[in-house]
Design a protein around this motif. Structure first.
Motif, PDB file in Angstrom:
ATOM      1  N   GLY A 350       0.791  -1.216   0.000  1.00 34.97           N
ATOM      2  CA  GLY A 350       0.000   0.000   0.000  1.00 34.97           C
ATOM      3  C   GLY A 350       0.826   1.270   0.000  1.00 34.97           C
ATOM      4  O   GLY A 350       0.270   2.364   0.018  1.00 34.97           O
ATOM      5  N   PHE A 351       2.159   1.142  -0.036  1.00 35.95           N
ATOM      6  CA  PHE A 351       3.032   2.314   0.041  1.00 35.95           C
ATOM      7  C   PHE A 351       3.171   2.999  -1.315  1.00 35.95           C
ATOM      8  O   PHE A 351       3.210   2.350  -2.364  1.00 35.95           O
ATOM      9  N   SER A 352       3.274   4.313  -1.270  1.00 35.90           N
ATOM     10  CA  SER A 352       3.629   5.087  -2.456  1.00 35.90           C
ATOM     11  C   SER A 352       5.127   4.955  -2.716  1.00 35.90           C
ATOM     12  O   SER A 352       5.868   4.397  -1.889  1.00 35.90           O
ATOM     13  N   GLU A 353       5.576   5.498  -3.848  1.00 36.18           N
ATOM     14  CA  GLU A 353       7.001   5.428  -4.152  1.00 36.18           C
ATOM     15  C   GLU A 353       7.825   6.170  -3.102  1.00 36.18           C
ATOM     16  O   GLU A 353       8.888   5.703  -2.682  1.00 36.18           O
ATOM     17  N   VAL A 354       7.322   7.315  -2.680  1.00 37.72           N
ATOM     18  CA  VAL A 354       8.041   8.079  -1.660  1.00 37.72           C
ATOM     19  C   VAL A 354       8.170   7.263  -0.377  1.00 37.72           C
ATOM     20  O   VAL A 354       9.250   7.180   0.225  1.00 37.72           O
ATOM     21  N   GLN A 355       7.082   6.645   0.044  1.00 32.49           N
ATOM     22  CA  GLN A 355       7.127   5.841   1.264  1.00 32.49           C
ATOM     23  C   GLN A 355       8.072   4.642   1.113  1.00 32.49           C
ATOM     24  O   GLN A 355       8.788   4.291   2.051  1.00 32.49           O
ATOM     25  N   LEU A 356       8.070   4.020  -0.065  1.00 33.60           N
ATOM     26  CA  LEU A 356       8.967   2.888  -0.279  1.00 33.60           C
ATOM     27  C   LEU A 356      10.419   3.310  -0.202  1.00 33.60           C
ATOM     28  O   LEU A 356      11.258   2.629   0.415  1.00 33.60           O
ATOM     29  N   ARG A 357      10.744   4.445  -0.805  1.00 35.98           N
ATOM     30  CA  ARG A 357      12.129   4.948  -0.733  1.00 35.98           C
ATOM     31  C   ARG A 357      12.537   5.153   0.723  1.00 35.98           C
ATOM     32  O   ARG A 357      13.611   4.729   1.153  1.00 35.98           O
TER      33      ARG A 357
END
Length: 410
Positions: A350-357
Motif C-alpha cells: 500500500g506504500f507510495s514510491e516516496v514511502q517505499l524509498r
C-alpha cells in the motif's frame, strides 16, 4: 516395485530435496516432464555470507563487494544527496546456474537417484502407498510423494485466501553503449525516478536491479514489488528502456532476456495432506525478499532427516510420512515468522514510491546482522520482532503512518 520417495519436478527445489533425501540413504526417484539436466533459464542471486555459511561459495559465477542501493530523497531530485548511494558493506553473489545444477545432479548421482521423464497428472492412495499417474497411463508407486513442481503445484493443496500478489521483473544480459552501473558494482535497488513524469510516478513504483558481469557485459532488470495484478512485462520493459535512455545508455547486444514472475504472499499449504511439498509448491519464497535458493539449501537436510526417521517404521503410510516432513519444513516458529513477513508485505503493497524509498532507506540503516538476518529468514521470532520495532522507530513519520494503517489487500 515402490520406491521410498518419488519427487515431482526438475528445477532447483526438486533436485535439492532429491539429493538431500538420497543422502539419508533413501531410495529416491525424480519424475520431471523435461530432462532435469536441461539448462535453467533464470538467474539466482544470494548474499555472500549466506553461501559461504553453506560452504558453497565456489558455485558463484560472480561476486561483488561494491554493493549499493539508491533511494534518493523521495522525489526526482538532481541534488548530490538524492544520488548518493546507500552502501551495504556486504558481498553479493550470482550463482553459476550450470554449476549449481551440476552440484545437485552429482549429489543425486552419488545417492542413486533414478531420473525419470514423464508428465504426472494425479496421485491416489493404494493401501499405505501413493501412486502417481502419468499422462501416458504410466504409474509410479512410492511410500512418499514430494511435489516440487513450482508455485502452481500439481498436487499440493493450499487454502484460497484471495488474489495472489506477484513480483515481476524484466531483465537483459548484454552489452551497452555505456556502463549502466559503475565498474565491478552490484545495485540491489535503484529507486531513482527522475526519468518519469509526475503522472508516471503515481503509478506502481519499480526499481532497477543491476550488476557488472565483467568483460563489458552487464545485467539490468526492472523490478516491481508484489502487486495484484502484477506489473506487466511490457510496462517493465518500457520503464527499463526509459531509465537507460535517460542516462544516455543504449542496448547494443542482447544475449539473454529474463522474464520473472513469482508469487510473494502465497498462504501456507495444508500441512495434513498426504503429499509433501518443497520449494515454491510449499510456499517457501521469502515474502519480504522473493529469494528462495538459500532456504532450499538450508532447510532440505532437516526435512530429509525427518522423513528418513519416519520411514524407519516400515508400515508407516504416506500420510504419516508427509506429516513428518511438513512438521520439519514448517515448524511453529517458521509459521510465525511467515505470518509476520506476510503482515509486513501487506503494508508495503500500500506504500507510495516516496514511502517505499523512505522505508528501504530506514531498513538498510538497521545494524547489518539485523537486516541480513531479516532478508535470509535466519532470525528467531524475538529477534525478528526486535528488528521490526527498531525499523519502526528509525522510520520517518510518513512511513510510520503507513505501517499503522490496515494492510492493503491484494
Amino acid at each position: 516395485m515402490a520406491t521410498d520417495v518419488l519427487v515431482l519436478g526438475g528445477g532447483p527445489a526438486a533436485l535439492c530435496i532429491a539429493a538431500a533425501l538420497a543422502a539419508e540413504g533413501l531410495q529416491v526417484a525424480l519424475l520431471a516432464p523435461q530432462d532435469p539436466r536441461a539448462p535453467w533459464p533464470n538467474t539466482y542471486g544470494i548474499w555472500g555470507d549466506e553461501v559461504d555459511a553453506l560452504g558453497l561459495g565456489h558455485l558463484l559465477e560472480h561476486r561483488w563487494s561494491d554493493t549499493v542501493s539508491y533511494f534518493g530523497a523521495g522525489d526526482p531530485d538532481p541534488s548530490e544527496e538524492a544520488n548518493r548511494p546507500t552502501l551495504h558493506g556486504r558481498d553479493y553473489g550470482l550463482f553459476n546456474r550450470e554449476a549449481l545444477q551440476q552440484h545437485w545432479l552429482e549429489a543425486c548421482g552419488r545417492g542413486g537417484v533414478e531420473l525419470l521423464q514423464g508428465l504426472a497428472t494425479g496421485c491416489q492412495a493404494v493401501g499405505a502407498l501413493s501412486e502417481v499417474v502419468g499422462a501416458d497411463g504410466s504409474r509410479w508407486q512410492a511410500r512418499l510423494v514430494v511435489d516440487a513442481t513450482g508455485h502452481q503445484p500439481l498436487l499440493v493443496r493450499r487454502p484460497d485466501r484471495g488474489p495472489v500478489a506477484g513480483q515481476s521483473a524484466y531483465g537483459v544480459v548484454g552489452r551497452f553503449s555505456a556502463p549502466p552501473v559503475s565498474p565491478d558494482q552490484f545495485v540491489l535497488m535503484d529507486y531513482r525516478c527522475d526519468h518519469l513524469s509526475e503522472a508516471e510516478r503515481a503509478e506502481p513504483p519499480t526499481f532497477l536491479y543491476a550488476m557488472d558481469l565483467g568483460g563489458g557485459r552487464f545485467f539490468v532488470e526492472e523490478t516491481s514489488l508484489a502487486l495484484a495484478p502484477p506489473v506487466p512485462f511490457e510496462r517493465l520493459q518500457q520503464r527499463l528502456q526509459r531509465r537507460l535512455a535517460h542516462r544516455g545508455v543504449q542496448v547494443l547486444e542482447v544475449e539473454h532476456e529474463e522474464f520473472c514472475l513469482f508469487p510473494m504472499n502465497l498462504p501456507l499449504p495444508d500441512l495434513q495432506q498426504p503429499v509433501l511439498g518443497f520449494g515454491g509448491a510449499a510456499s517457501m519464497v521469502h515474502p519480504a525478499s522473493g529469494y528462495m535458493v538459500g532456504a532450499l539449501l538450508r532447510r532440505a537436510p532437516a526435512v530429509a532427516a525427518a522423513v528418513a526417521v519416519a520411514m524407519a517404521a516400515p508400515e508407516a503410510p504416506s500420510e504419516l510420512l508427509a506429516r513428518a516432513g511438513w512438521r520439519a519444513l514448517w515448524s511453529p516458529e517458521l509459521r510465525s515468522k511467515h505470518a509476520l513477513y506476510q503482515f509486513g508485505l501487506g503494508k508495503l503493497m500500500g506504500f507510495s514510491e516516496v514511502q517505499l524509498r523512505q522505508f528501504f532507506a530506514s531498513f538498510f540503516s538497521l545494524p547489518g546482522p539485523q537486516w541480513a538476518g531479516f532478508l535470509a529468514n535466519t532470525l528467531g521470532v524475538p529477534e525478528l520482532l526486535a528488528a521490526m520495532l527498531r525499523l519502526f522507530a528509525l522510520s520517518p513519520w510518513g512511513v510510520r503512518a503507513g505501517l499503522l494503517l490496515p494492510p492493503r489487500q491484494p
